[in-house]
Design a protein around this motif. Structure first.
Motif, mmCIF file in Angstrom:
data_model
loop_
_atom_site.group_PDB
_atom_site.id
_atom_site.type_symbol
_atom_site.label_atom_id
_atom_site.label_comp_id
_atom_site.label_asym_id
_atom_site.label_seq_id
_atom_site.Cartn_x
_atom_site.Cartn_y
_atom_site.Cartn_z
ATOM 1 N N CYS A 98 0.873 -1.178 0.000
ATOM 2 C CA CYS A 98 0.000 0.000 0.000
ATOM 3 C C CYS A 98 0.908 1.226 0.000
ATOM 4 O O CYS A 98 1.876 1.291 0.761
ATOM 5 N N PRO A 99 0.658 2.236 -0.855
ATOM 6 C CA PRO A 99 1.554 3.402 -0.931
ATOM 7 C C PRO A 99 1.580 4.234 0.343
ATOM 8 O O PRO A 99 2.506 5.006 0.560
ATOM 9 N N GLN A 100 0.594 4.050 1.209
ATOM 10 C CA GLN A 100 0.529 4.874 2.415
ATOM 11 C C GLN A 100 1.114 4.167 3.641
ATOM 12 O O GLN A 100 2.018 4.674 4.295
ATOM 13 N N CYS A 101 0.632 2.944 3.944
ATOM 14 C CA CYS A 101 1.103 2.247 5.156
ATOM 15 C C CYS A 101 2.164 1.196 4.868
ATOM 16 O O CYS A 101 2.741 0.628 5.793
ATOM 17 N N LYS A 102 2.405 0.926 3.583
ATOM 18 C CA LYS A 102 3.428 -0.029 3.129
ATOM 19 C C LYS A 102 3.109 -1.490 3.459
ATOM 20 O O LYS A 102 3.960 -2.357 3.315
ATOM 21 N N THR A 103 1.889 -1.772 3.874
ATOM 22 C CA THR A 103 1.476 -3.154 4.108
ATOM 23 C C THR A 103 1.259 -3.860 2.767
ATOM 24 O O THR A 103 0.644 -3.291 1.861
ATOM 25 N N ASN A 104 1.754 -5.084 2.623
ATOM 26 C CA ASN A 104 1.540 -5.824 1.376
ATOM 27 C C ASN A 104 0.058 -6.112 1.185
ATOM 28 O O ASN A 104 -0.596 -6.669 2.070
ATOM 29 N N MET A 105 -0.440 -5.735 0.020
ATOM 30 C CA MET A 105 -1.851 -5.911 -0.298
ATOM 31 C C MET A 105 -2.002 -6.869 -1.468
ATOM 32 O O MET A 105 -1.182 -6.875 -2.387
ATOM 33 N N GLU A 106 -3.058 -7.657 -1.443
ATOM 34 C CA GLU A 106 -3.364 -8.547 -2.560
ATOM 35 C C GLU A 106 -4.508 -7.967 -3.371
ATOM 36 O O GLU A 106 -5.514 -7.515 -2.827
ATOM 37 N N ARG A 107 -4.322 -7.989 -4.697
ATOM 38 C CA ARG A 107 -5.412 -7.556 -5.583
ATOM 39 C C ARG A 107 -6.132 -8.800 -6.066
ATOM 40 O O ARG A 107 -5.644 -9.520 -6.950
ATOM 41 N N LYS A 108 -7.279 -9.077 -5.507
ATOM 42 C CA LYS A 108 -8.010 -10.300 -5.840
ATOM 43 C C LYS A 108 -8.741 -10.185 -7.165
ATOM 44 O O LYS A 108 -8.859 -11.161 -7.907
ATOM 45 N N ASP A 109 -9.265 -8.997 -7.455
ATOM 46 C CA ASP A 109 -9.960 -8.773 -8.729
ATOM 47 C C ASP A 109 -8.967 -8.151 -9.704
ATOM 48 O O ASP A 109 -8.697 -6.940 -9.648
ATOM 49 N N VAL A 120 -8.142 -0.495 -5.321
ATOM 50 C CA VAL A 120 -7.912 -1.425 -4.216
ATOM 51 C C VAL A 120 -8.123 -0.703 -2.890
ATOM 52 O O VAL A 120 -7.686 0.438 -2.714
ATOM 53 N N ILE A 121 -8.796 -1.374 -1.956
ATOM 54 C CA ILE A 121 -9.043 -0.818 -0.619
ATOM 55 C C ILE A 121 -8.008 -1.371 0.351
ATOM 56 O O ILE A 121 -7.827 -2.589 0.440
ATOM 57 N N CYS A 122 -7.326 -0.491 1.065
ATOM 58 C CA CYS A 122 -6.395 -0.925 2.117
ATOM 59 C C CYS A 122 -7.164 -0.967 3.429
ATOM 60 O O CYS A 122 -7.611 0.087 3.932
ATOM 61 N N ILE A 123 -7.325 -2.143 3.980
ATOM 62 C CA ILE A 123 -8.119 -2.282 5.208
ATOM 63 C C ILE A 123 -7.386 -1.697 6.422
ATOM 64 O O ILE A 123 -8.029 -1.267 7.391
ATOM 65 N N ILE A 124 -6.043 -1.660 6.370
ATOM 66 C CA ILE A 124 -5.270 -1.095 7.480
ATOM 67 C C ILE A 124 -5.482 0.416 7.544
ATOM 68 O O ILE A 124 -5.809 0.976 8.603
#
Length: 290
Positions: free
Chosen positions: A140-151, A157-161
């Motif tokens: 994620c460009p903001q929190c840097k948490t690895n995100m998966e793009r399922k679609d 993409v929504i970052c839940i963090i």
């Protein structure tokens, strides 16, 4: 490779495995088995992966072919560098037929006598490639948490963090890595002015090449996207027109972009396809993982 195999059949394996041995022996310490190791089955026949390592002690793999730690390490490293995280035996068994028996990583690690650094290299790359095969992720460009793009057909993409931290939905663009702008879902771009798909841009600007060993192919884009998963692939300009995608492992024709089994219905591997060279791609195939 065995002596009774024609040189041209062995060259693709040995060319990958070896560089000048005089330099190699002075630059790195050669590996070798412990002759007192009773857990290994030692053999006196020559190395099936690389006949130049004749002076080293050889051990037998589960497929019955002989290797040295050095030749096994070299071969598996080359597979890893080509994007393959599973390891298969390249030894020829009859004429042009390869063994192709799969080796477990545990077996490779043991008989290749991998160092701690080599194990780290192998395991990090194997994990990365396995993850890339089954999902698409980036920070994620903001929190840097690895995100998966399922679609894979939606760039929003929504970052839940970040959503939980900010108390409101945080969406970002998978392509330009900026906060999402405009309507969603979209597969081409968001509303930011500089949201450009670099891969599509590269497909339009890459140079044209010829395939010297494929009759009639004189102007073909040097970069293609795999028609199955969308991975960027370049042709080596050697051998036939078909290539194997290192991510989804599908084989397709670099010229017409059909899967090999479809292309071969009307053409041969060393001749141009009846429909000629397919135009430069303008969209990225979405991988329909099963």
């Amino acid at each position: 490779l065995r002596e009774n195999n024609p040189p041209e059949l062995a060259s693709d394996v040995t060319d990958l495995l070896l560089v000048e041995h005089k330099d190699k022996t002075t630059e790195i310490e050669m590996k070798g088995y412990d002759p007192l190791d009773t857990t290994l089955k030692f053999v006196t026949r020559r190395d099936d992966l690389d006949p130049i390592y004749d002076d080293s002690l050889r051990a037998e793999m589960s497929c019955s072919h002989a290797v040295t730690p050095e030749s096994l390490t070299q071969w598996c490293r080359n597979l890893l560098d080509q994007g393959h995280y599973t390891f298969k035996c390249p030894a020829l068994v009859e004429g042009t037929t390869r063994c192709n028996k799969a080796w477990s990583y545990q077996e490779v690690r043991r008989l290749a006598d991998l160092s701690v650094e080599e194990m780290q290299h192998f395991e990090d790359n194997m994990a990365r490639m396995a993850a890339a095969r089954h999902c698409e992720f980036q920070p994620c460009p903001q929190c840097k948490t690895n995100m998966e793009r399922k679609d894979l057909s939606n760039l929003c993409v929504i970052c839940i963090i970040c959503t939980a931290d900010q108390g409101g939905t945080y969406q970002f663009c998978w392509q330009c890595q900026k906060p999402w702008k405009g309507s969603a879902p979209r597969s081409d771009r968001c509303g930011n002015d500089d949201c450009i798909n670099r891969d599509l841009q590269l497909l339009q600007t890459c140079k044209s090449i010829d395939l010297p060993e494929v009759a009639g192919v004189t102007s073909c884009p040097s970069i293609r996207l795999c028609p199955t998963c969308g991975m960027k692939i370049e042709h080596s300009r050697q051998n036939c027109k078909n290539v194997i995608c290192p991510r989804c492992h599908k084989e397709f024709c670099f010229v017409c972009l059909k899967l090999t089994w479809q292309c071969c219905k009307t053409s041969s591997p060393f001749r141009i396809c009846p429909g000629g060279v397919a135009p430069r791609q303008t969209s990225i195939p979405v991988w329909q993982r099963k």
